[in-house]
Design a protein around this motif. Structure first.
Motif, PDB file in Angstrom:
ATOM      1  N   UNK A 102       6.756   9.330  -5.046  1.00 48.89           N
ATOM      2  CA  UNK A 102       5.507   8.581  -4.983  1.00 48.89           C
ATOM      3  C   UNK A 102       4.502   9.264  -4.081  1.00 48.89           C
ATOM      4  N   UNK A 106       0.836  10.667  -5.197  1.00 56.05           N
ATOM      5  CA  UNK A 106      -0.468  10.334  -4.631  1.00 56.05           C
ATOM      6  C   UNK A 106      -1.211  11.603  -4.247  1.00 56.05           C
TER       7      UNK A 106
ATOM      8  N   UNK D 610       3.464   2.123  -1.557  1.00 53.73           N
ATOM      9  CA  UNK D 610       3.066   3.271  -2.357  1.00 53.73           C
ATOM     10  C   UNK D 610       2.957   2.889  -3.831  1.00 53.73           C
ATOM     11  N   UNK D 611       3.923   2.075  -4.269  1.00 56.10           N
ATOM     12  CA  UNK D 611       3.875   1.615  -5.658  1.00 56.10           C
ATOM     13  C   UNK D 611       2.595   0.840  -5.918  1.00 56.10           C
ATOM     14  N   UNK D 613      -0.148   1.107  -4.307  1.00 50.50           N
ATOM     15  CA  UNK D 613      -1.286   2.019  -4.268  1.00 50.50           C
ATOM     16  C   UNK D 613      -1.441   2.714  -5.611  1.00 50.50           C
ATOM     17  N   UNK D 614      -0.311   3.190  -6.145  1.00 46.88           N
ATOM     18  CA  UNK D 614      -0.375   3.884  -7.428  1.00 46.88           C
ATOM     19  C   UNK D 614      -0.845   2.926  -8.510  1.00 46.88           C
TER      20      UNK D 614
END
Lengths: 190, 101, 204, 636, 329
Positions: A102, A106, D610-611, D613-614
């Motif tokens: 992840x 990003x 993070x997930x 955010x993605x």
């Protein structure tokens, strides 16, 4: 060709070194392999044309940080193997891998989407060190100064923490112990 | 065979994963610190690789500041570690539970 | 003669006292001392002295295996076992005093009665690896049989060589040539000692 | 000129901060010298500004913006006009001399450096007060001097009486400040600004009731700071502070701030003559009320303090009757001779080892010739004898009250003039003449240091000569203030009134001279008299306050504490806390204190974030596609 | 990047390795001889003419001696440590020019392994890694003297790295480059152009720091024989101990090269004469290392730290500030 060879050798060595660091029971092995990994990473930097960063990696990480760790390790019993209860789980590895992917996603997202604008391209005809100097002391001057202050504060903090009387805590001591210490101090004064 | 950005990023992923595994599995505080260093380094590789392949110095700047942060972290962290060792005579993570609810 | 001379016996014309300053206590004092030392270039003095000696090339090395220094007559090194002048028999009568007195326990002896029913030393060894050369054995020996000689090159490849009695015993040919060294003075060997030894009955 | 303004303003601050650096150190003369020198600098700068203003100049500067929100705009603005420069001169002159005097007076005190820090800070606050060009700045200075006054009254904080007096002064002032603050709010509400010029330009269009209310509220503030009845008790108690403080703050400068406020807002008070009459009446009442208490008091500093109250009453009379320039002139003259009187009292205290009872002194004049001379000059100026300052400043007030047909006020303050002479010379007589009673108590008085006397000398000279500057001052100050001249007609009547006043004063000087300069012992019969007791106990007003205000207030507070606060407020708070606590108790097992498991949780959270955010990134990138997918799933 | 470049580089590396390994051996011989002469002795005389073959004898002895590894030592680290010292010492040579450019067999040869843009920083950094050999060796030996030595070495190296860096910063500011070749080019044109005249303070500071970085006599406390036996080398024997020795002497040579290149004009314009003068200067600085060993006493660790943090570092900072002002105006 040479670059590919160098890359693969370096990567395999780095991965092995870091794997040793996280898996060994002997802190000294961990220290040594970590230091070796750092130097290998500086090799990547040289390969990528970031000469200055490579040297900084060597000097700061290997010369200073690892030496500090080693210095700290002398306080602990280094040659004794450490016992760690191992409840090995696939969850840990899965979680780490997902997190790593992840993070990189990003990073890579803007690159794939071609949305990244080159703000500070390297100067033409200047060496890497010169370009870094130019950018560092113009666009990144304030962060640079802040980093300097941060390092200074960290240094002072380190000195104070490792100082003489930091291992006694008035909150953890009982009233009698504090009183006794006070008495001892008074005696010395008299 | 030429080495591209992808190669470096995959390397970075692998090292980051190794570092995270270390962070989660290590019980000895010193080795936990080592694991965090691995994390920082893996990210540094990513930054510098992107910086190289996209002709932008920002990545190198970030890597530089990360190194500075790592240096401060060691100074303070090691100081704390020594204080802890002096007081408890061990640096085992499982015994640091005086803050439990 | 007054007592003063004894009290001041350290001070003669050959001595001179070094003028040593007190150790500075204040920071300013330390600073001025550092400055003084810097500008007096004390470090360079040391460098100059050794350089001067090197340039003079005034070498005092004695290349030992090739050259040897003369040894004083009173030098006392590895033991010698003496013989009687006339008959050449060993002087040692096996009294065992040297074994008794040896403080590092390096002398060992064994005796037996020989066919003339006299006491005879059957075995005698001095472990030179242990010996501290204190000289008690020579002093206590009633017959002047064991003395210290001048031989100091006592190196060997094996430790076993350090206890060889035969090496210490004066060889017969040396005795014949009159090269056995005798020490003079009180208690020294008198002439015709040989006979008196032989006549002395030993079985009681 | 801006430069001199800033110098005059900030030099005392620099002195204060410099002294503050050494507060934890041993007493060091240098702080005194530096603070005094910086005050001198400020004095010189004020003098230059005075010269400029005298020749028609005026300085109005804008240091920086302080508050700028919505319609409210308050700058740090400073104005130097005829009024403020007069005040600046008074403040810097007196405070410079008091600083110099204090070097000697505080000589042996441990808190020497602290004292100078406070004193200079006070001067800085006072300068802000007088120089500000808006009510907000004035209020800052107002509170600043209040704070410094509190610090200085309680300077010897280890003495319980001193800290009590400091708190009393502080609280009394806060009561009044509430009034003043509401007044300021109302000004802003009415006019939309706090700048003097804008406010006074806008006020005439406001409703007269509102203006009356504003004037009254501001006067409440002035009453507190100037210690008018009924908020007067703190001033006498404030004498617990060091004597130079009393001279500077509680005689010459701070307590006159109330008068300054009235004069500053003269445009406001001209619109509401009713309030002015009330002020004048109250002033007259305070004048005689305080003077009567001073008649019998047995504490030289308190005598002078009551005299200050009385003179402040005079000033309010003048200000209330619209004779602002006379009020200001009396303020100036009073500042000089009253601070001189206090410093003289300080010398006496020094000589007598802090003994304050004049009945234990007597005959000190032989030992302290110079102090005697200066004190007599000051007392004569206070009493209003002919060539001295008081005559030129106080008599116009009496005349003004006569001319404006307020005969009761006139009678009151005419009698007060006599009483003033009486208590001044009663004190002089008791302290400096007669038998040397101090010998019985084993004191060894001595004259003060030469430079302390030298610091007092300019005040003495000013007390003599300042009166002759009345006409130039009139010409100078009436550029701003209304130029009403109060002259009694016909001229013969004027002469007669003057002579009558002088005769009264001389009589009331002669009588205590007779009675107290040859004082033998206390007059028992006299002391048993009801009036004597009444006066000696300050009309029982402190007792009254204690019984009628403090005790009931304590009861009410107790009631609120026990029944309302504990039973209702606390219970509510406890309920919330208990709920949270119980919830926490059940969920705290998640936090087992093991760092390793916490790290796992942390990584889990990191992955989650993070997930997110993605996911959000994708959602923002392709909103239409997402909507399409959702539509296909049946979500609208 | 052709194959010929690779081959040339490999040849250069081999030559540097061989020459300096040999020189390290000769270094020990010179040291013994010079120390002996300064102390009115003769030094090694028996093996070969004037004892010249003593190097061979020592080498044979070290190679054939039994390699003892203590049972309680951490064996892998214990074995690696000397190799780290020796190899980092040689790695540092990568950016040092040993001779002006010359032509041989029609090839233009640059006697420098790689002219990096960060050359000077690289030398300092890699020399700093040499600390790890000592450190790990000391920690892995499980011997108290070794541990003390390791602690001292990390303290001394970390502290004096600061001095080295700060001292070199001022010359770097003047030259504007980190490449040692550029340093040399800056000083071409006679003695008056040498940086030592412009930066005398930096020169002295760097020189002092060089003694600490190589652990030579005034600062020989890392392996102070009379206090802590042989420090990190206490448990070592045979060739592993010899590698430590080679590392130390190679470091001495390389730091002498750096001093001469940075401050003393290097090889100047590249003529044979000035190149020989270059070697002469290097030889002098190497000789000075030996000279001080004969003349000066050792300092205590606390004095060393005092000197570093309270004397040298302020001086270095002042020097940088002054240089900065001079460069700016």
């Amino acid at each position: 060709m040479f670059e590919a060879i160098a890359f693969y050798i370096f990567s395999i060595l780095t991965i092995i070194m870091f794997y040793i660091t996280i898996s060994t029971k002997q802190p000294l092995y961990a220290l040594t392999s970590l230091g070796a990994g750092m130097i290998l990473i500086s090799g990547f930097f040289f390969m990528l044309g970031a000469d200055f960063l490579g040297v900084v990696q060597i000097i700061v990480y290997t010369g200073a940080i690892m030496a500090l760790y080693a210095f700290g390790m002398m306080f602990f019993n280094t040659t004794k193997e450490i016992q760690e209860p191992r409840h090995d789980s696939g969850a840990v590895v899965t979680l780490s891998t997902v997190a790593a992917i992840l993070v990189i996603m990003i990073f890579v997202g803007p690159i794939i989407g071609d949305k990244m604008v080159s703000l500070y391209p390297p100067l033409q005809g200047a060496t890497n060190t010169q370009s870094i100097g130019m950018v560092l002391f113009t666009k990144y001057l304030v962060p640079f100064e802040l980093a300097a202050i941060m390092l200074l504060v960290a240094m002072v903090a380190g000195i104070v923490l490792a100082g003489k009387k930091m291992d006694r805590s008035l909150t953890l001591m009982t009233e009698e112990e504090i009183a006794m210490e006070q008495e001892a101090k008074n005696k010395v004064l008299v | 065979m030429s080495i591209g950005l992808g190669h470096y990023l995959i390397l970075s992923i692998i090292l980051f994963a190794i570092g995270l595994v270390g962070v989660m599995r290590r019980k000895n505080l010193l080795l936990l610190f080592f694991s965090t260093e691995i994390l920082l380094n893996s990210v540094n590789i990513g930054f510098v690789a992107i910086s190289h392949f996209h002709h932008d110095l920002t990545g190198q700047m970030f890597a530089l500041f990360i190194i500075a942060v790592a240096a401060s972290e060691v100074a303070v962290g090691l100081g704390l570690l020594i204080v802890w060792y002096k007081r408890q005579n061990n640096i085992n993570l499982d015994q640091m539970n005086s803050m439990k609810g | 003669m007054s007592i003063e001379q004894f009290k001041n016996r350290n001070i003669s014309d050959d001595y001179y006292l070094v003028d040593i300053d007190d150790y500075p206590t204040t920071n300013l004092g330390k600073f001025t001392r550092a400055i003084k030392r810097t500008f007096k270039a004390e470090l360079l003095v040391g460098l100059w002295v050794v350089m001067r000696e090197m340039l003079k090339f005034n070498i005092h090395t004695v290349q030992y295996p090739k050259e040897k220094l003369p040894i004083g007559p009173r030098y006392r090194a590895v033991h010698e076992m003496k013989r009687l002048w006339e008959s050449g028999t060993e002087r040692c009568i096996g009294c065992g005093l040297c074994e008794k007195i040896c403080i590092s326990d390096c002398i060992r002896m064994d005796t037996k009665i020989d066919e003339e029913s006299r006491k005879e030393v059957s075995e005698y060894s001095i472990n030179l690896g242990r010996c501290i050369f204190c000289g008690y054995c020579a002093e206590v020996c009633p017959e002047l049989a064991i003395t210290h000689g001048g031989r100091y090159e006592n190196a060997s490849e094996q430790r076993a060589h350090f206890i060889m009695y035969d090496d210490m015993l004066t060889p017969m040919d040396m005795l014949k040539a009159g090269a056995q060294k005798e020490f003079e003075g009180f208690g020294a060997i008198t002439p015709h000692e040989d006979e008196s030894v032989k006549k002395t009955p030993l079985s009681y | 000129m801006e430069f001199y303004l800033y110098v005059a303003l900030f030099a005392p601050l620099v002195g204060s901060l410099f002294s503050a650096l050494f507060t934890a150190k041993k007493a060091n003369k240098i702080t005194g010298y530096v603070a005094s020198f910086l005050l001198f600098v400020s004095f010189v700068a004020s003098g230059i500004l005075l010269y400029d203003v005298w020749h028609g100049g005026s300085v109005h500067v804008h240091l920086m913006t302080w508050i700028n929100t919505g319609g409210l705009y308050i700058p740090f603005g400073f104005i130097v006009d005829n009024i403020s420069v007069t005040m600046m001169m008074v403040v810097t002159t007196v405070s410079m001399l008091v600083h110099i005097y204090s070097i000697g007076y505080m000589d042996h005190d441990e808190g020497f450096n602290r004292f100078f820090s406070y004193l200079s800070a006070f001067v800085f606050s006072m300068m802000i007060l007088v120089m500000s060009d808006n009510f907000a700045g004035l209020f800052i200075g107002w509170e600043g001097v209040g704070l410094c006054s509190w610090l200085l009254i309680g300077f010897w904080y280890h003495k319980e009486s001193a800290s009590w007096a400091a708190n009393e002064a502080f609280i009394m002032n806060r009561i009044a400040d509430v009034g003043m603050l509401i007044g300021i709010f109302m000004i802003y509400y009415t006019t939309g600004s706090l700048q003097y010029d804008k406010v006074f330009a806008a006020l005439p269009s406001a409703s007269p009731y509102v203006v009356t209310l504003i004037g009254s509220l501001l006067f409440i503030g002035a009453m507190g700071k100037s210690a008018q009845f009924p908020l007067h008790t703190w001033l006498a108690d404030a004498m617990e502070g060091p004597t130079p403080v009393s001279a500077l703050i509680h005689a010459a400068t701070m307590v006159t701030a109330g008068v300054f406020l009235i004069i500053r807002s003269h445009a406001l008070y001209q619109m509401i003559p009713n309030v002015g009459e009330f002020i004048a009446s109250l002033g007259a009442f305070v004048a005689i009320f305080a003077a009567s208490m001073a008649l019998v008091n047995r504490d030289i500093k308190r005598i002078v303090a009551y005299s200050t109250l009385s003179q402040l009453g005079y000033m309010f009379v003048a200000a209330g009757l619209g004779a602002y320039w006379i009020a200001l002139f009396h303020l100036v003259a009073h500042a000089f001779f009253k601070s001189l009187l206090f410093l003289g009292a300080g010398n006496v205290m020094h000589a007598m080892d802090d003994e304050l009872d004049p009945f234990k002194m007597g005959g000190l004049g032989k030992k302290m010739k110079w102090t005697l001379i200066l004190m007599v000059i000051a007392s004569m100026a206070l009493a209003g004898l002919v060539p001295f300052a008081g005559f030129f400043s106080k008599d116009p007030i009496i005349e003004a009250s006569f001319v404006s047909h307020h005969y009761i006020i006139y009678a009151t303050i005419w009698i007060t003039a006599g009483l003033t002479a009486f208590y001044s010379f009663r004190m002089i007589g008791l302290v400096f003449f007669g038998e040397e009673r101090y010998k019985i108590f084993g004191f060894h008085p001595h004259e003060a240091y030469r430079f302390m006397l030298l610091a007092m000398a300019p005040l003495g000279i000013l007390s003599i000569i300042i009166g002759f500057f009345r006409t130039p001052f009139y010409n100078f100050i009436t550029n701003i203030l209304p130029s009403t001249i109060y002259e009694v007609h016909p001229e013969a009547l004027a002469w007669g009134m003057n002579i009558a006043t002088q005769a009264l004063v001389v009589l009331f000087i002669w009588y205590p001279w007779q009675k107290y300069a040859k004082f033998k012992g206390a007059d028992k019969v006299f002391e048993q008299h009801f009036i004597y007791k009444l006066l000696f106990n300050q009309y029982y007003i402190p007792n009254f306050y204690n019984k009628c205000i403090v005790v009931p207030y304590t009861r009410v507070s107790n009631f609120f504490w026990m029944s309302i606060d504990l039973k209702i407020v606390d219970a509510t708070v406890d309920l919330i806390a208990n709920t949270l606590y119980k919830t926490g108790k059940k969920t705290r097992y998640v936090q087992d204190g093991n760092l390793s498991s916490m790290l796992k949780w942390m990584v889990f959270g990191l992955v989650f974030l993070l997930l997110m955010a993605v996911a959000y990134g994708l959602a923002f990138e392709y909103p239409s596609k997402i909507a399409e997918i959702l539509l296909n799933l049946g979500v609208h | 990047m052709g194959i010929d470049y690779i081959i040339a580089t490999i040849i250069k590396i081999v030559i540097v390795m061989l020459v300096f390994s040999a020189l390290a051996g000769f270094g020990t011989y010179f040291e013994r001889k010079i120390l002996a002469f300064m102390q009115r002795r003769l030094g090694p005389m028996s093996v070969g003419p004037y004892g010249i073959l003593q190097i061979m004898a020592d080498g044979i002895k070290l190679f054939t001696k039994e390699d003892i590894i203590p049972t309680s030592a951490v064996d892998k680290i214990f074995k690696i440590a000397p190799i780290i010292t020796a190899s980092t010492a040689f790695m540092a040579a990568a950016t040092i020019p040993f001779w002006p450019d010359f032509t041989i067999f029609g090839y233009r040869v640059q006697p420098i392994i790689t002219d990096s843009s960060v050359g000077l920083l690289y030398v300092i950094g890699v020399m700093a890694i040499g600390l790890f050999g000592v450190l790990l060796g000391g920690m892995a030996s499980s011997n108290k003297y070794s541990l003390i030595s390791a602690a001292r070495s990390s303290a001394v190296f970390l502290s004096y790295e600061v001095i080295t860096g700060l001292a070199l910063l001022a010359p770097i500011m003047l030259v504007g480059s980190l490449s040692l070749v550029n340093f040399n080019a800056y000083q071409v044109g006679g003695i008056s152009n040498w940086l030592v005249w412009k930066q005398p303070m930096a020169f002295i500071l760097f020189w002092i720091a060089a003694f600490a970085e190589t652990g030579r006599t005034p600062f020989h406390l890392i392996a102070n024989d009379h206090e802590i036996i042989d420090g990190f080398g206490t448990e070592y024997s045979g060739m592993r101990w010899g590698l430590f020795f080679i590392g130390e002497y190679a470091n001495m040579f390389f730091i002498s090269f750096v001093i001469v290149l940075v401050f003393m004009g290097g090889f100047g314009d590249g003529s044979v004469l000035s190149a020989l003068a270059f070697l002469g200067k290097v030889a002098f600085f190497f000789f000075f290392f030996l000279w001080t060993r004969a003349a000066w006493p050792d300092v205590r660790p606390d004095q060393l730290m005092w000197l570093c943090w309270k004397v040298l570092m302020p001086l270095a900072v002042i020097n940088i500030v002054i240089t900065g002002f001079v460069v700016m105006f």
